[in-house]
Design an enzyme around this catalytic site. Structure first.
Site, short mmCIF file in Angstrom:
data_model
loop_
_atom_site.label_atom_id
_atom_site.label_comp_id
_atom_site.label_asym_id
_atom_site.label_seq_id
_atom_site.Cartn_x
_atom_site.Cartn_y
_atom_site.Cartn_z
N HIS A 30 2.12 -4.35 2.32
CA HIS A 30 2.68 -3.11 2.86
C HIS A 30 3.51 -2.36 1.81
CE1 HIS A 30 1.67 -4.87 6.80
NE2 HIS A 30 1.71 -3.64 7.24
N LYS B 243 9.03 -1.13 4.35
CA LYS B 243 8.92 -1.93 5.58
C LYS B 243 10.05 -2.96 5.63
CE LYS B 243 5.60 -4.61 8.31
NZ LYS B 243 5.94 -3.91 9.54
#
Ligand code: NAP
Length: 246
Positions: free
Chosen positions: A132, A136
């Protein structure tokens, strides 16, 4: 037949993307855009289906209000519990309406989970890697955790042994998280968005399943699929995998 659609949370990041996708679909008509501070009742403008992407604190109340207004509902907001899902299911049954709630509308992610679950019993080893963007805040991702749990359940149900692993010394946690016996590795890298890999290994063979979500438009085919399939389903459907006929 054109389906009249309302978007709740229309000014949000997902809401704006849904409004664009609905406006561009020939069989859908965007008839209402509702944001915080505007009541649902009286502002649906004849909508048959409402799409709800708001915030966890208000989503359940919005869904109840929408059911009371007589529309079917597609929900993308996260934060649902067993209890809140049960309440919405009962309300949908009582009002004879339909609700689809899915924690992930990404078709590639939903299909990857299903394929991984099917493949998992046929391989000695299986590990999950989620990748990611560095903003995040939680790890591993909810989708990776769900993937690992489904893999684990499929292997347990098939009586498959734990993945072989001779590791005895791992002071830095290099083997990643252990989610119900499945190792999950989280990568945070500038330039990425949301990606997941499942590695499955047997002697001299490997299967790699990978999905990539490059931006939030990746959720739109799944959201449109839910809009087109919600009317007439009856009750609550949880998860896009129940909507796709695999
Ligand atoms: P966002 O940009 O913060 O948008 C949320 C919007 O909802 C804001 O415009 C907010 O308005 C509005 N809102 C708040 N209370 C409301 C109310 N009572 N009635 C109507 N609108 C209200 O968030 P996002 O990135 O779009 O994400 C929305 C949700 O979708 C999150 O829960 C996220 O985790 C989830 N999500 C799900 C998927 C999936 O595939 N299921 C994919 C991506 C995101 P104000 O800013 O004025 O308060």
């Amino acid at each position: 037949m054109t389906i009249k659609v309302a978007v709740i949370g229309a000014a949000g990041r997902m809401g704006r993307t849904v409004c664009d996708a609905v406006s561009q679909a020939e069989d859908l008509e965007l008839v209402a855009q509702i944001d915080a501070g505007v009541s649902i009742e009286g502002n649906l403008n004849g909508a048959q289906v409402a799409v709800e992407f708001t915030v966890p604190a208000v989503t359940e109340a919005n869904v109840h209000a929408l059911l009371d207004c007589g529309v079917d509902v597609v929900v993308g907001t996260t934060g649902w519990t067993e209890e809140s899902l049960a309440r919405v299911g009962e309300h949908a049954d009582a009002t004879r309406r339909s609700v689809i709630i899915a924690p992930n509308y990404g078709l590639s992610a939903v299909l990857l989970m299903s394929f991984a679950e099917k493949a998992a019993p046929y391989f000695e080893s299986v590990e999950v890697i989620e990748l990611h963007h560095p903003e995040k805040v939680d790890a591993p991702s909810g989708t990776a955790t769900t993937t690992a749990k489904r893999i684990s359940a499929a292997r347990v149900a098939a009586g498959v042994a734990a993945s072989p692993d001779a590791t005895q010394i791992d002071p830095e946690g290099a083997r990643g998280a252990n989610v119900e016996g499945v190792h999950v590795h989280a990568v945070r890298l500038r330039g990425l968005n949301a990606h997941e890999e499942v590695l499955l290994g047997n002697p001299a063979e490997q299967l790699v399943l990978r999905q990539d979500s490059f931006d939030r438009t990746s959720f739109m085919p799944g959201v449109l699929l839910a809009i087109r399939n919600v009317m007439g389903r009856g009750g609550l459907t949880y998860g896009l995998d129940k909507v796709i006929d695999l």
